[in-house]
Enzyme design. Structure first.
Site, PDB file in Angstrom:
ATOM      1  N   GLU A 244       3.504  -2.284 -90.734  1.00  0.00           N
ATOM      2  CA  GLU A 244       2.665  -1.600 -91.704  1.00  0.00           C
ATOM      3  C   GLU A 244       3.501  -1.146 -92.901  1.00  0.00           C
ATOM      4  OE1 GLU A 244       0.217  -1.228 -93.401  1.00  0.00           O
ATOM      5  OE2 GLU A 244      -1.229  -0.061 -92.219  1.00  0.00           O
TER       6      GLU A 244
ATOM      7  N   HIS B 239      -4.476  -4.655 -85.791  1.00  0.00           N
ATOM      8  CA  HIS B 239      -4.344  -4.022 -84.476  1.00  0.00           C
ATOM      9  C   HIS B 239      -5.581  -3.184 -84.154  1.00  0.00           C
ATOM     10  CE1 HIS B 239      -3.721   0.095 -85.963  1.00  0.00           C
ATOM     11  NE2 HIS B 239      -3.027  -0.459 -86.951  1.00  0.00           N
TER      12      HIS B 239
END
Length: 278
Positions: free
Chosen positions: A89, A11
């Site tokens: 994550e 990202h």
């Protein structure tokens, strides 16, 4: 034998990335202004690649990055981005929302080293790797099914995936050697699927570690140990060609074409290249 392309992108930058604050799963920050510029640059970089499937972590920073990349893609109009919690994550528990230096201090107090240290309420590296393994096996099955579907409609006037009708223009061939591509940028072996995944730094490092240690992924000869262990910069692009034996898809042949490619970030901002986390 099925064969698919896998492009993995971290990202873009958030305010917390810039300030070196751990986000994990509990902090869901949007992209910063620089982050949106990074995502735009990654989208332009990948604009000529025809993806057949797009997956993203369901955390906001990944969702915004994926939407920006696909918004720039010449073939992305009808692509649906599918969000998957397996791409989140690593969970850092009590360390989330706190500076990275706090995590390092916790690890030191416990007599351990980052990143193997697991703070209270966080995920172990093995747990993260298990998530990555589960998701990758899902992708392998998806590619096999896509290949079977393509064979079924092979005699039709149009291909439902479109991969046999469109050249796959991979921008990283200017930077890395790719045995699966011919000199014109098209695939020398038609891909059964060409998959884009948007995820996170620590998760991606664990996933690539699984590729290398468990699945014996072939790496570029120029790749150093330091590069292999480093966290990808924001919007760093990694690309793999994966061949599957339909009789045993859990034993894939994986070739890493490039790892954490960031040439598209040149000129975006001096702050774009993320430092090594640990």
């Amino acid at each position: 034998m099925a064969c698919f392309g896998l492009t993995v992108v971290r990202h873009a930058e958030t305010r917390y990335n810039k300030d070196k604050i751990l986000q994990g799963q509990g902090v869901d920050e949007p992209l910063s202004d620089i982050g949106f510029r990074q995502a735009d640059a990654a989208g332009v970089f990948l604009s000529n690649v025809k993806f057949t499937h797009v997956f993203s972590s369901d955390l906001l920073r990944a969702k915004q990055t994926a939407a920006t990349i696909i918004g720039k893609n010449k073939f992305g109009k009808d692509l649906e981005i599918k969000y998957d919690a397996r791409l989140r994550e690593r969970k850092y528990g009590v360390a989330e929302g706190r500076p990275l230096t706090d995590l390092k201090a916790m690890a030191k107090a416990a007599g351990e080293q980052c990143p193997s240290f697991t703070p209270s309420g966080g995920e172990t590296l093995n747990e993260v790797r298990e998530r990555a393994r589960d998701f990758f096996e899902f992708l392998c099955q998806l590619a096999v099914e896509a290949g079977q579907k393509e064979q079924e409609v092979h005699s039709a006037a149009s291909n439902s995936l479109g991969t046999s009708e469109v050249k796959l223009v991979f921008p990283w061939t200017n930077h890395c050697s790719e045995p699966e591509l011919n000199s014109n940028g098209g695939a020398s072996k038609l891909l059964d699927a060409n998959i884009l995944v948007v995820s996170h730094g620590a998760y991606m490092r664990n996933w690539i570690g699984y590729f290398v240690s468990d699945l014996k992924c072939t790496l570029p000869t120029t790749l150093t140990k330091s590069q292999l262990s480093s966290v990808s910069p924001n919007t760093g692009v990694s690309h793999f060609i994966i061949k599957l034996d339909n009789e045993n898809i859990l034993r894939p042949e994986i070739n890493c074409v490039c790892l954490n490619q960031d040439s598209h970030l040149v000129g975006v901002s001096a702050e774009c290249v993320a430092p090594k986390m640990f």
